[in-house]
Enzyme design. Structure first.
Site, PDB file in Angstrom:
ATOM      1  N   SER A 273       0.853  -1.189   0.000  1.00  0.00           N
ATOM      2  CA  SER A 273       0.000   0.000   0.000  1.00  0.00           C
ATOM      3  C   SER A 273       0.890   1.239   0.000  1.00  0.00           C
ATOM      4  O   SER A 273       2.073   1.163  -0.323  1.00  0.00           O
ATOM      5  CB  SER A 273      -0.918  -0.032   1.229  1.00  0.00           C
ATOM      6  OG  SER A 273      -1.900   0.969   1.120  1.00  0.00           O
ATOM      7  N   ASN A 274       0.347   2.382   0.331  1.00  0.00           N
ATOM      8  CA  ASN A 274       1.153   3.610   0.374  1.00  0.00           C
ATOM      9  C   ASN A 274       0.662   4.504   1.503  1.00  0.00           C
ATOM     10  O   ASN A 274      -0.277   4.169   2.216  1.00  0.00           O
ATOM     11  CB  ASN A 274       1.098   4.322  -0.986  1.00  0.00           C
ATOM     12  CG  ASN A 274      -0.317   4.671  -1.370  1.00  0.00           C
ATOM     13  OD1 ASN A 274      -0.962   5.483  -0.711  1.00  0.00           O
ATOM     14  ND2 ASN A 274      -0.824   4.049  -2.419  1.00  0.00           N
TER      15      ASN A 274
END
Ligand code: CTP
Length: 393
Positions: free
Chosen positions: A204-205
């Site tokens: 993810s980020n």
């Protein structure tokens, strides 16, 4: 146009008279709401005379239908303003305490909120007040900052109620904006996507979703129908917004294409994963010292929107650490969109995960429109001013 004006207990309460006059002159119907504290400083008769309207307060007797009237009024108003707003009322509004008429009114209102605080500078600077203001701003309330000068306590500092003309202007601005995007359908994406590797792990980020949520909230406040497509984030759904929760980039793509039929604008504020790992249905067990992860390209939602576009407006973001404007320009043309909001994520304190932002909006004609550093809620307002104003049907 109808404005509900709350007046809470402070020496500046007398300045509410000038605010009522200014609104009246602009042709606005003013319904005043006087708190118990406010009534210590100004009489209902003064307010009634100036507003040519009865005054709402805690002193409603059962026969007057006050409880019903306040809900009825919340539906009719274009703006709810409070001037002066004391530290106590800011705290009550921030926390949803509804123990008197004015605070009960606040919690029932869906119209834009304008708050003009006035208090001693020490109360203004107190972390409790700062926190309450941050909460209220986060909900989209417009705060008319107090001015610096001599205070009632015969000391100088910040805390004096803003000039009544400024307050009147802010109320009129908000009232005008509340129907600015009426009849428009705006689709906004927000937050990160999450690409699972196995039932426990994902890629993810750092996107918090705040910028997209602020845009959705502001668009709804301006009268748009808003569909918010959110990746996994820890944020409340803004008032009046339809939210669709998704996890992966392909789920986001599906939700965007399903929601965009007939939409007037799509704002892609989400940080969509570009690469997707292979997904195992069982937990990956550790076996060797290293493992290889081969990532495949996921959908570029905005690019696809640009390739298949109809008449809807397309607005993308560009999160960059280097060559901000060049990269943003390349995305503008490469993805065939109307605007790119360029975000320098290498600057500490703005952009991803931060409360504030500072952006430059690029358009197809090559114009650059800088939006100076401010809270994401304020930046959202400036972005909508620039890209959607004048587009109402
Ligand atoms: N975007 C998208 N789908 C992706 C990647 C990005 O729809 N797979 C959208 C974002 O929501 C944003 C814009 O495209 O509005 C630009 O996103 P950004 O992450 O800055 O750029 P990328 O296109 O991913 O390019 P790069 O990562 O190489 O900078």
């Amino acid at each position: 146009m109808v404005v509900a004006l709350g007046i809470s207990g402070g020496i500046a309460a007398y300045k509410a008279c000038e605010i009522i006059r200014g609104l009246d002159r602009a042709g606005v119907e003013v319904q005043t709401i006087l708190s118990r504290g406010g009534a210590q400083f100004i009489t209902p008769l003064t307010l009634q005379t100036l507003s040519r309207n009865s005054v709402l307060s805690d002193r409603i007797t059962p026969g007057e239908g006050g409880a019903v009237r306040h809900i009825d009024l919340t539906r009719r108003i274009d703006v709810f303003a409070v001037a002066p707003a004391t530290a106590n009322f800011l705290a009550k509004f921030a926390r949803g305490i509804a123990d008197d008429f004015l605070s009960t009114f606040y919690i029932s209102v869906t119209a834009p909120v304008v708050l003009a605080p006035a208090m001693n500078s020490r109360m203004w600077d107190h972390p409790a007040t700062r926190e309450n203001l941050a909460i209220l701003k986060g909900r989209g309330a417009r705060i008319i900052e107090p001015e610096t000068g001599w205070l009632a306590e015969e000391e100088q500092g910040v805390g004096r109620l803003a000039d009544p003309d400024r307050i009147v202007q802010a109320i009129l601005d908000e009232a005008g904006r509340s129907s600015q995007l009426k009849d428009l359908h705006v689709v906004v994406t927000a937050g990160p996507t999450r690409e699972p590797l196995d039932p426990v792990r994902f890629l993810s980020n750092r996107s918090s979703g705040r910028m997209g949520f602020a845009l959705a909230s502001e668009a709804a406040r301006r009268g748009a129908r808003v569909t918010l497509i959110a990746g996994p984030v820890d944020l409340y759904t803004p008032r009046g917004v339809d939210r669709i929760d998704v996890e992966t980039s392909s789920e986001m793509r599906k939700a965007v294409f399903e929601s965009k039929a007939g939409a007037d604008a799509v704002i892609m504020a989400a940080a969509v994963s570009d690469y997707i790992p292979p997904r195992s249905d069982r937990k990956i067990k550790k076996s060797s010292a290293e493992i290889d992860l081969r990532l495949s390209r996921g959908p570029d939602i905005l690019k696809e929107l640009g390739e298949t576009r109809g008449s809807e407006l397309l607005i993308g973001f560009a999160a960059e650490t280097d060559n901000l404007l060049d990269n943003a320009r390349a995305k503008l043309t490469g993805k065939n969109v109307d605007f790119i909001v360029a975000n320098d994520i290498s600057v500490p304190g703005i952009g991803m995960e931060a409360v504030d932002n500072e952006v430059t909006i690029l358009d197809r004609e090559g114009n650059l429109h800088p939006v100076p550093r401010a809270s994401k809620e304020e930046v959202a307002g400036r972005i909508l001013d620039h890209v959607l104003a004048g587009r109402s049907r």
